[in-house]
Design an enzyme around this catalytic site. Structure first.
Site, PDB file in Angstrom:
ATOM      1  N   LYS A   1       0.866  -1.185   0.000  1.00 19.40           N
ATOM      2  CA  LYS A   1       0.000   0.000   0.000  1.00 19.40           C
ATOM      3  C   LYS A   1       0.897   1.229   0.000  1.00 19.40           C
ATOM      4  O   LYS A   1       1.162   1.840   1.039  1.00 19.40           O
ATOM      5  CB  LYS A   1      -0.897  -0.044   1.241  1.00 19.40           C
ATOM      6  CG  LYS A   1      -2.325   0.351   0.974  1.00 19.40           C
ATOM      7  CD  LYS A   1      -3.208  -0.019   2.125  1.00 19.40           C
ATOM      8  CE  LYS A   1      -4.368   0.912   2.314  1.00 19.40           C
ATOM      9  NZ  LYS A   1      -5.244   1.126   1.169  1.00 19.40           N
TER      10      LYS A   1
HETATM   11  C1  LIG Z   1      -6.132  -0.790  -4.034  1.00 16.90           C
HETATM   12  C2  LIG Z   1      -6.794  -1.485  -2.891  1.00 16.90           C
HETATM   13  N1  LIG Z   1      -7.198  -2.753  -3.052  1.00 16.90           N
HETATM   14  C3  LIG Z   1      -7.817  -3.429  -2.050  1.00 16.90           C
HETATM   15  C4  LIG Z   1      -8.047  -2.849  -0.818  1.00 16.90           C
HETATM   16  C5  LIG Z   1      -8.670  -3.635   0.292  1.00 16.90           C
HETATM   17  O1  LIG Z   1      -7.705  -3.984   1.243  1.00 16.90           O
HETATM   18  P1  LIG Z   1      -8.100  -4.288   2.756  1.00 16.90           P
HETATM   19  O2  LIG Z   1      -9.164  -5.307   2.695  1.00 16.90           O
HETATM   20  O3  LIG Z   1      -6.854  -4.817   3.375  1.00 16.90           O
HETATM   21  O4  LIG Z   1      -8.562  -3.027   3.338  1.00 16.90           O
HETATM   22  C6  LIG Z   1      -7.667  -1.533  -0.620  1.00 16.90           C
HETATM   23  C7  LIG Z   1      -7.981  -0.891   0.661  1.00 16.90           C
HETATM   24  O5  LIG Z   1      -7.259  -0.305   1.318  1.00 16.90           O
HETATM   25  C8  LIG Z   1      -7.000  -0.837  -1.660  1.00 16.90           C
HETATM   26  O6  LIG Z   1      -6.580   0.429  -1.494  1.00 16.90           O
END
Ligand SMILES: Cc1ncc(COP(=O)(O)O)c(C=O)c1O
Length: 324
Positions: free
Chosen positions: A157
Site C-alpha cells: 500500500k
Molecule cells: C487498491 C486497494 N485494493 C484493495 C483494498 C482492500 O484492502 P483491505 O481489505 O486490506 O482493506 C484496498 C484498501 O485499502 C486498496 O486500497
C-alpha cells in the site's frame, strides 16, 4: 470531515495540530510512503469497540515498508498497542477508521529509497460508509490500467501508487459512476480503485490471484474464509476476463473502507438481475456480525479497545537510517 483531535506521531500521542511535517519532506515530494486503513466497530451490547484484524493489517503495513527498503522500529504488536492507546485517548464509542502512515521524513532533494529516515503516524476518526450505495454500485471499466508489479508493486500500500487509483476514481465519478474497475495491462480485471473484486457465477466465487497486480487485502482474505467455511461457496483465485463480468450472476467489491458492496451495474449493463443477489446479501450479513465481534468463531479477529487490560506503551520513535 472533522479533523482528528490527536495523532500518534514520533512515538507518542500528541494533539493533531502538533503532528506536522515540512513541505520538503521526501514522502510528500516523491510518494515514498506506505499506509494502511483499519476499522473499529462499536458493539453496543457489550459497550466495546473492536478493531478488526489489526495484527494482520500491521503485518501488511510492515511488508509494504519492506518493499520501500524502510525499516520501522515497530512490530505488528507494538503498532496495535499504539493504535489502541490512540483510540482510548479519543474515547470513541462509535464506528471508526484508523490511518497508519509511514513515510521518509527527510527534508531533502533527491529521489531514492536508500539513506533515508522513516517517520510513523497514526490518526483515527469516526467513520461510516466509504461508498454511499453499498447495496447497488454502478461501476465502469476504467480506461486507466493498473500499475504493474514491475512499476510500483500494488501488493504494497504505497502512497505514490494511489495516483493510479485517483485517476481511475475521478474519471469514473465525473462520468457519473460510483466506482472504477481497473484492468491490468493484459486486459484482466485487477481490482477497484481502493477495493478488491469478486464475481459469482453458477455458485462459484472467482477473484483475481495475488499475482494479478492487486493489493493483498485483509478483507479479501476474510471473505475467502467466510465464503468457503461458512457459506459453503467454493472460491477460485484466477485471472478474470472483462466479459466474464458482463455474464456474471453477482459481483462485489470488498475492502476495509467499502466493506462489502454489491456491483449491480457495469457501464449501464445489469449484473445478473441488476440488484444485490443472494450471495452478496448473505455475505454482508455474516461479515457485519463477524466484524462487530458477534460471531464466536471469529472473535479472535476482533481486538477489544477498552476491556483489553494490557497498558498501551508509548514506544520511542527511533529515526533509523536504512542501509543501501
Ligand atoms: C487498491 C486497494 N485494493 C484493495 C483494498 C482492500 O484492502 P483491505 O481489505 O486490506 O482493506 C484496498 C484498501 O485499502 C486498496 O486500497
Amino acid at each position: 470531515m472533522a479533523l482528528p483531535r490527536h495523532a500518534f506521531f514520533r512515538g507518542r500521542v500528541v494533539p493533531y495540530a502538533e503532528a506536522r511535517i515540512g513541505v520538503l519532506t521526501h514522502g510528500l515530494n516523491y510518494g515514498t510512503g506506505i499506509f494502511g486503513g483499519i476499522r473499529g466497530y462499536w458493539n453496543a451490547d457489550e459497550a466495546e469497540l473492536f478493531v478488526f484484524r489489526p495484527h494482520d493489517h500491521f503485518r501488511r503495513f510492515l511488508e509494504s515498508a519492506r518493499l520501500l527498503d524502510m525499516t520501522l522500529p515497530f512490530t505488528a504488536e507494538t503498532l496495535t498497542e499504539a493504535l489502541v492507546g490512540l483510540i482510548r485517548t479519543e474515547l470513541f464509542r462509535e464506528d471508526c477508521y484508523a490511518r497508519p502512515l509511514a513515510f521518509y521524513g527527510d527534508e531533502a532533494i533527491g529521489v531514492r529509497l536508500h539513506n533515508l529516515s522513516p517517520e510513523v503516524s497514526i490518526v483515527a476518526m469516526p467513520y461510516g460508509r466509504y461508498l454511499e450505495n453499498e447495496e447497488g454500485i454502478h461501476a465502469t471499466i476504467s480506461s486507466w490500467r493498473r500499475v504493474d508489479d514491475n512499476m510500483i508493486p500494488p501488493r504494497g500500500k504505497i502512497t505514490g501508487s494511489y495516483v493510479n487509483s485517483a485517476f481511475a476514481k475521478t474519471d469514473a465519478q465525473r462520468a457519473g459512476f460510483d466506482e472504477a474497475i481497473v484492468l491490468n495491462a493484459d486486459g484482466h480485471i485487477s481490482e477497484g480503485s481502493a477495493e478488491n473484486f469478486f464475481l459469482v457465477k453458477n455458485g462459484v466465487a472467482v477473484t483475481p490471484p495475488v499475482t494479478d497486480n492487486i493489493l493483498e487485502g485483509v478483507t479479501r482474505r476474510t471473505i475467502l474464509e467466510l465464503l468457503r467455511e461458512k457459506l459453503g461457496i467454493p472460491v477460485v483465485e484466477r485471472s478474470i476476463d472483462r466479459t466474464e463480468l458482463t455474464l456474471a450472476d453477482e459481483a462485489f467489491f470488498c475492502g476495509t473502507g467499502v466493506q462489502i458492496a454489491a456491483i449491480t451495474r457495469v457501464d449501464h449493463r445489469p449484473i445478473g438481475a441488476g440488484r444485490m443477489g443472494a450471495v452478496v446479501t448473505a455475505l454482508r450479513s455474516l461479515y457485519f456480525d463477524v466484524v462487530r465481534g458477534k460471531h464466536p468463531d471469529y472473535r479472535h479477529w476482533c481486538h477489544p479497545v477498552y476491556s483489553d487490560a494490557t497498558p498501551a506503551p508509548v514506544p520511542e520513535t527511533v529515526r533509523l537510517r536504512t542501509q543501501i
